[in-house]
Write an enzyme that holds these catalytic residues in place. Structure first.
Site, PDB file in Angstrom:
ATOM      1  N   ASP A  49       0.921  -1.194   0.003  1.00  0.00           N
ATOM      2  CA  ASP A  49      -0.053  -0.031  -0.003  1.00  0.00           C
ATOM      3  C   ASP A  49       0.891   1.095   0.085  1.00  0.00           C
ATOM      4  OD1 ASP A  49      -2.078  -1.688   0.091  1.00  0.00           O
ATOM      5  OD2 ASP A  49      -2.736  -1.054   1.969  1.00  0.00           O
ATOM      6  N   TYR A  52       2.203   1.699  -3.327  1.00  0.00           N
ATOM      7  CA  TYR A  52       1.247   2.319  -4.221  1.00  0.00           C
ATOM      8  C   TYR A  52       1.115   3.837  -3.868  1.00  0.00           C
ATOM      9  CZ  TYR A  52      -3.164   2.657  -6.569  1.00  0.00           C
ATOM     10  OH  TYR A  52      -3.986   3.032  -7.478  1.00  0.00           O
ATOM     11  N   ASP A  53       0.808   4.136  -2.805  1.00  0.00           N
ATOM     12  CA  ASP A  53       0.487   5.571  -2.412  1.00  0.00           C
ATOM     13  C   ASP A  53       1.805   6.427  -2.850  1.00  0.00           C
ATOM     14  OD1 ASP A  53      -1.867   4.711  -1.345  1.00  0.00           O
ATOM     15  OD2 ASP A  53      -1.188   4.830   0.824  1.00  0.00           O
ATOM     16  N   LEU A  99     -29.125  12.183 -28.912  1.00  0.00           N
ATOM     17  CA  LEU A  99     -29.817  13.001 -29.784  1.00  0.00           C
ATOM     18  C   LEU A  99     -29.048  13.369 -30.969  1.00  0.00           C
ATOM     19  CD1 LEU A  99     -30.751  15.580 -26.779  1.00  0.00           C
ATOM     20  CD2 LEU A  99     -32.340  14.100 -28.030  1.00  0.00           C
ATOM     21  N   LYS A 134     -28.844  21.953 -22.331  1.00  0.00           N
ATOM     22  CA  LYS A 134     -28.202  20.640 -22.681  1.00  0.00           C
ATOM     23  C   LYS A 134     -27.102  20.253 -21.447  1.00  0.00           C
ATOM     24  CE  LYS A 134     -26.587  17.286 -25.722  1.00  0.00           C
ATOM     25  NZ  LYS A 134     -25.332  16.674 -24.976  1.00  0.00           N
ATOM     26  N   LYS A 308     -37.597  19.740 -27.874  1.00  0.00           N
ATOM     27  CA  LYS A 308     -38.451  18.496 -28.041  1.00  0.00           C
ATOM     28  C   LYS A 308     -39.910  18.934 -28.366  1.00  0.00           C
ATOM     29  CE  LYS A 308     -35.703  16.882 -24.172  1.00  0.00           C
ATOM     30  NZ  LYS A 308     -35.698  16.299 -22.559  1.00  0.00           N
ATOM     31  N   CYS A 437       2.701   0.361 -46.958  1.00  0.00           N
ATOM     32  CA  CYS A 437       2.174   0.165 -45.502  1.00  0.00           C
ATOM     33  C   CYS A 437       3.236   0.035 -44.397  1.00  0.00           C
ATOM     34  CB  CYS A 437       1.092  -1.143 -45.350  1.00  0.00           C
ATOM     35  SG  CYS A 437       0.409  -1.522 -43.859  1.00  0.00           S
ATOM     36  N   CYS A 439       3.360  -1.938 -42.044  1.00  0.00           N
ATOM     37  CA  CYS A 439       3.277  -3.224 -41.593  1.00  0.00           C
ATOM     38  C   CYS A 439       4.276  -4.203 -42.024  1.00  0.00           C
ATOM     39  CB  CYS A 439       1.952  -4.126 -41.892  1.00  0.00           C
ATOM     40  SG  CYS A 439       1.742  -4.473 -43.697  1.00  0.00           S
TER      41      CYS A 439
HETATM   42  S1  IVH Z   1     -33.464  14.278 -23.702  1.00  0.00           S
HETATM   43  C1  IVH Z   1     -33.932  10.121 -26.221  1.00  0.00           C
HETATM   44  N1  IVH Z   1     -32.804  16.516 -22.460  1.00  0.00           N
HETATM   45  O1  IVH Z   1     -27.518  14.489 -23.822  1.00  0.00           O
HETATM   46  C2  IVH Z   1     -33.026  10.845 -25.657  1.00  0.00           C
HETATM   47  N2  IVH Z   1     -31.022  14.879 -23.000  1.00  0.00           N
HETATM   48  O2  IVH Z   1     -26.734  13.763 -26.470  1.00  0.00           O
HETATM   49  C3  IVH Z   1     -33.570  11.784 -24.584  1.00  0.00           C
HETATM   50  N3  IVH Z   1     -28.820  15.581 -21.887  1.00  0.00           N
HETATM   51  O3  IVH Z   1     -27.808  11.102 -23.343  1.00  0.00           O
HETATM   52  C4  IVH Z   1     -32.652  12.776 -23.913  1.00  0.00           C
HETATM   53  N4  IVH Z   1     -29.542  17.473 -21.105  1.00  0.00           N
HETATM   54  O4  IVH Z   1     -27.382  12.606 -21.028  1.00  0.00           O
HETATM   55  C5  IVH Z   1     -32.080  15.201 -22.799  1.00  0.00           C
HETATM   56  N5  IVH Z   1     -32.340  18.430 -21.404  1.00  0.00           N
HETATM   57  C6  IVH Z   1     -31.913  17.379 -21.845  1.00  0.00           C
HETATM   58  C7  IVH Z   1     -30.521  16.994 -21.690  1.00  0.00           C
HETATM   59  C8  IVH Z   1     -30.064  15.775 -22.323  1.00  0.00           C
HETATM   60  C9  IVH Z   1     -28.278  16.873 -21.183  1.00  0.00           C
HETATM   61  C10 IVH Z   1     -27.865  14.548 -22.525  1.00  0.00           C
HETATM   62  C11 IVH Z   1     -28.392  13.186 -22.337  1.00  0.00           C
HETATM   63  C12 IVH Z   1     -28.297  12.663 -23.503  1.00  0.00           C
HETATM   64  C13 IVH Z   1     -27.481  13.323 -24.309  1.00  0.00           C
HETATM   65  C14 IVH Z   1     -27.708  13.146 -25.784  1.00  0.00           C
END
Ligand code: IVH
Length: 716
Positions: A49, A52-53, A99, A134, A308, A437, A439
């Site tokens: 340990d 490792y530390d 998304l 997001k 959305k 290449c 390789c």
């Molecule tokens: S909706 C069907 N809403 O972005 C997908 N995602 O690039 C439903 N994320 O995996 C996702 N904020 O982790 C949604 N307001 C938001 C979000 C969001 C961040 C992330 C989520 C997703 C990723 C997709």
């Protein structure tokens, strides 16, 4: 850990030059990884340990002096976290998808235009959108049964995540019990786990003061904090959670996205206060601009906004294209840029023999991560003469020693977008693309042909399966997480087993255990009995494989995970798919038309499948492999609809819905929407103007329906 010999004391970190520190940082990374594996995976530590530390302490001191060395996969980012595999796997009842991205305003217009066309909405029909930040964190699925939190799972590969329930229970934003009466019996709430910027900075201060490693960005620190085996460590790290989506729900409490978010709040969750309902593209764009202005002042990282469709019945009709919903899009913020020096260019040989020049950079931070490698695409890109070179500013070429501007947008691989000509040193060297290449076979490098038969900018090794690089790359893909997912069979082991002649093709992996009496893997330096036992157990566990993973693992060009899934769903069983491939290889027109009719499959994929199965070498590999494994049929979309399992062809003009929506609805109900009529077709849905397909239907005695009859049949 066991007590063994002490290492001799190394020179003071303060006295190291950057170059010396870099070398030592790399060496320590490898050492720490090796000892972590020995400790966590093999339960057989090789040092004490204290030793490792000492390694960790020195490593941390180097990262503290040179923070630019901290990358996302540095051991400091995974401190204390048990390696993947220590958490129980959880299969998501409803897959966790991702998304599609929009970068420009035009992409947002396209998104809304696609929706209008798909739903056949008039230009003046109002569409409501839920516009949300997001969050740049980790997505999480929380399963409640009768209102009680039972499982918290990470996204993982979307189908299967890791069980982090004990750790999630320590988050104050996650209720143990849903508030309110009449909560659905089953309810999966999804959202993002994140760490505030302030908490991240404070945590790094504490880490530094305690001589512990620092984290590269809030996302990494949230991930590291969540992946602790000891939940009291997670509890000591302030993590937040915003709820914004759901998985399985036994009874939907609301009928719009925005009302669902309101319901999450009433259940006791935190939701993002900046979320807003917008009614037009102009309002969406204004939302994006406003949030971008607020971005720096927010206490958590965001990398864009998400739009959305608010109405859930419309979401349902729009459905999904492979792994992303048609009803949502992420509008990312512009890419972040940085300036650095290009130190060298190396050639990487890919699984399909393609050559990718990789730029080796002086490490630089861009948008929260340290970038050291950059793809330079191909020879023409480096010379600045077009091809795929549209990213690079016109009139520029790239030389070793140049000061370059790199750009990183979201998950996209960083690009060189400009060269600072004023800073070009006299010593800057032009790069000469290899003619052979690297390789041991030194096979000739050839330029690929485009579909139109012209020379493309992409170079390939002409050695095909005689080129060891290509074989090794294919074997790596085969064993990787996205394909067969054989734990303990990483890139290094594959390369080593290949060089020793033990694994020359995928089927050999499965005969390793039986051959081991001769091979004696446990005698390999640093391997040991436990690792061999674990490896063999992992191999046995993966003898049973889903059809889509199996198809992907074959490594055919242009057959990525999404295409493999479409093929698996289209054919259902390995036998049906394999028979079709052999027919396609022999130019069988009916088999080709059938493949072409599948959603998302076109000429390029068919040409690649044909090329693959035309080679007797490949057919042999596949045959030997299938003797070793059991391939599980693809899950047909569950449906008790009258049209499940039927093949339908739409022809002529449809009046109530677009062709795309008609096909998507048919597929959602378990029917196959084909492009041409054959004796296997069950229904032809004909609108005004239907021509030759109608005649074909009559010839084969196939039932012909009007659009209304079809809608009645599917109960709409
Ligand atoms: S909706 C069907 N809403 O972005 C997908 N995602 O690039 C439903 N994320 O995996 C996702 N904020 O982790 C949604 N307001 C938001 C979000 C969001 C961040 C992330 C989520 C997703 C990723 C997709």
């Amino acid at each position: 850990m066991a007590k063994t010999a002490k290492p001799k004391s190394p020179p003071d970190v303060a006295k190291l030059t950057k170059a010396q520190a870099k070398v030592e940082h790399m060496r320590l990374t490898l050492d720490i990884e090796r000892h972590d594996k020995a400790y966590y995976q093999d339960d057989a530590p090789k040092i004490s340990d204290a030793d490792y530390d000492a390694l960790r302490k020195r490593f941390n001191a180097i990262e503290e002096k040179f923070p630019e060395f901290v990358t996302g996969d540095s051991p400091s980012q995974k401190i204390g976290a048990a390696p993947s595999g220590k958490f129980k796997k959880v299969r998501h009842a409803v897959p966790m998808l991702s998304l599609d991205n929009a970068f420009a305003e035009a992409d947002v217009l396209d998104f809304v235009g696609r929706i209008r066309r798909f739903l056949k909405l008039g230009d003046d029909e109002r569409i409501d959108f839920s516009a949300e930040p997001k969050i740049d964190g980790l997505s999480m699925s929380l399963r409640y049964e009768n209102g009680e939190l039972v499982t918290a799972a990470t996204r993982g590969d979307g189908a299967e995540g890791e069980d982090v329930t004990a750790n999630i229970r320590t988050l104050k934003d996650v209720p143990q019990k849903l508030k309110g009466r009449n909560v659905p019996e089953i309810c999966e709430v999804r959202g993002e786990v994140y760490m505030t910027k302030q908490a991240f900075l404070a945590l790094n201060e504490r880490q530094k003061a305690a001589g512990e490693p620092i984290f590269a960005n809030p996302r990494n620190s949230a991930a590291g904090s969540l992946r602790q085996k000891d939940s009291s460590i997670t509890a000591s790290r302030p993590l937040g959670f915003f709820a914004y989506a759901w998985g399985q729900i036994s009874a939907m409490p609301e009928d719009t996205q925005s009302a669902m978010v309101g319901w999450f709040e009433r259940c006791g969750f935190r939701t993002n206060p900046l979320t807003k309902v917008c009614h037009s593209v102009e309002q969406l764009i204004a939302f994006h601009r406003k949030i971008e202005q607020q971005r720096a002042g927010l206490d958590y990282d965001i990398d864009g906004v998400v739009y959305k469709i608010d109405r859930l019945d419309w979401q349902e009709r729009l459905g999904f294209v492979s792994r992303t919903p048609r009803w949502a899009i992420a509008h990312k913020f512009p890419a972040e840029r940085a300036m650095t020096v290009l130190r060298d260019i190396e050639i990487q040989v890919g699984r399909t023999g393609s050559f990718t020049p990789v730029g080796k950079l002086e490490p630089v931070g861009v948008g929260g991560v340290i970038v050291q490698n950059v793809s330079l695409h191909n020879e023409d890109y480096i010379k600045g003469i077009g091809g795929d070179g549209e990213q690079l500013r016109e009139g520029r070429d790239i030389r070793i020693g140049d000061t370059v501007i790199i750009q990183r947008a979201g998950d996209v691989i960083p690009q060189v977008v400009d060269v600072v000509i004023d800073k070009r040193p006299k010593t800057a060297k032009e790069f000469h693309f290899p003619k052979k290449c690297p390789c041991p076979l030194h096979t000739d490098v050839v330029r690929e042909e485009t579909a139109a038969g012209e020379e493309s900018a992409r170079a390939r090794c002409s050695g095909e399966f005689a080129c060891p690089y290509q074989t090794i790359e294919h074997l790596k893909l085969f064993a990787s997480r996205r394909a067969f997912d054989i734990e303990g069979l990483g890139e290094k082991q594959i390369a080593y087993f290949y060089e020793q002649g033990w694994v020359k093709e995928p089927g050999d992996i499965f005969t390793l255990p039986a051959r081991n009496t001769k091979l004696k893997l446990e005698q390999i330096e640093g391997y040991g009995e436990t690792s061999v036992r674990n490896l063999f157990a992992a191999i046995e566990e993966r003898r049973k494989i889903s059809l889509e993973r199996f198809i992907f693992a074959l490594g055919m060009r242009h057959v990525g995970e999404t295409t493999a899934l479409a093929l698996a769903r289209g054919y259902g069983s390995w036998k049906a798919f394999h028979d079709a491939c052999l027919k396609v290889a022999k130019d069988d027109e009916e088999a080709m038309a059938e493949m072409d009719a599948l959603d998302q499959i076109g000429e390029t994929v068919i040409a690649s499948i044909k090329a693959y199965f035309s080679e007797s070498h490949n057919r042999g590999i596949v045959e030997r492999l299938t003797r070793e494994v059991t391939i599980v049929d693809a899950e047909k979309p569950k449906s008790n609809s009258a049209v499940a399992g039927k093949t339908v062809v739409f022809t002529g003009a449809l009046e109530k819905m677009t062709r795309d929506e008609a096909k998507a609805t048919a597929e959602r109900l378990g029917a196959k929407a084909a492009g041409s009529v054959s004796k296997k077709t069950d229904y032809v849905v004909a609108g005004p103007g239907a021509g030759s397909k109608l005649a074909e239907a009559k010839k084969h005695g196939v039932a012909v329906l009007t659009e209304d009859e079809w809608l009645a049949m599917i109960g709409q």
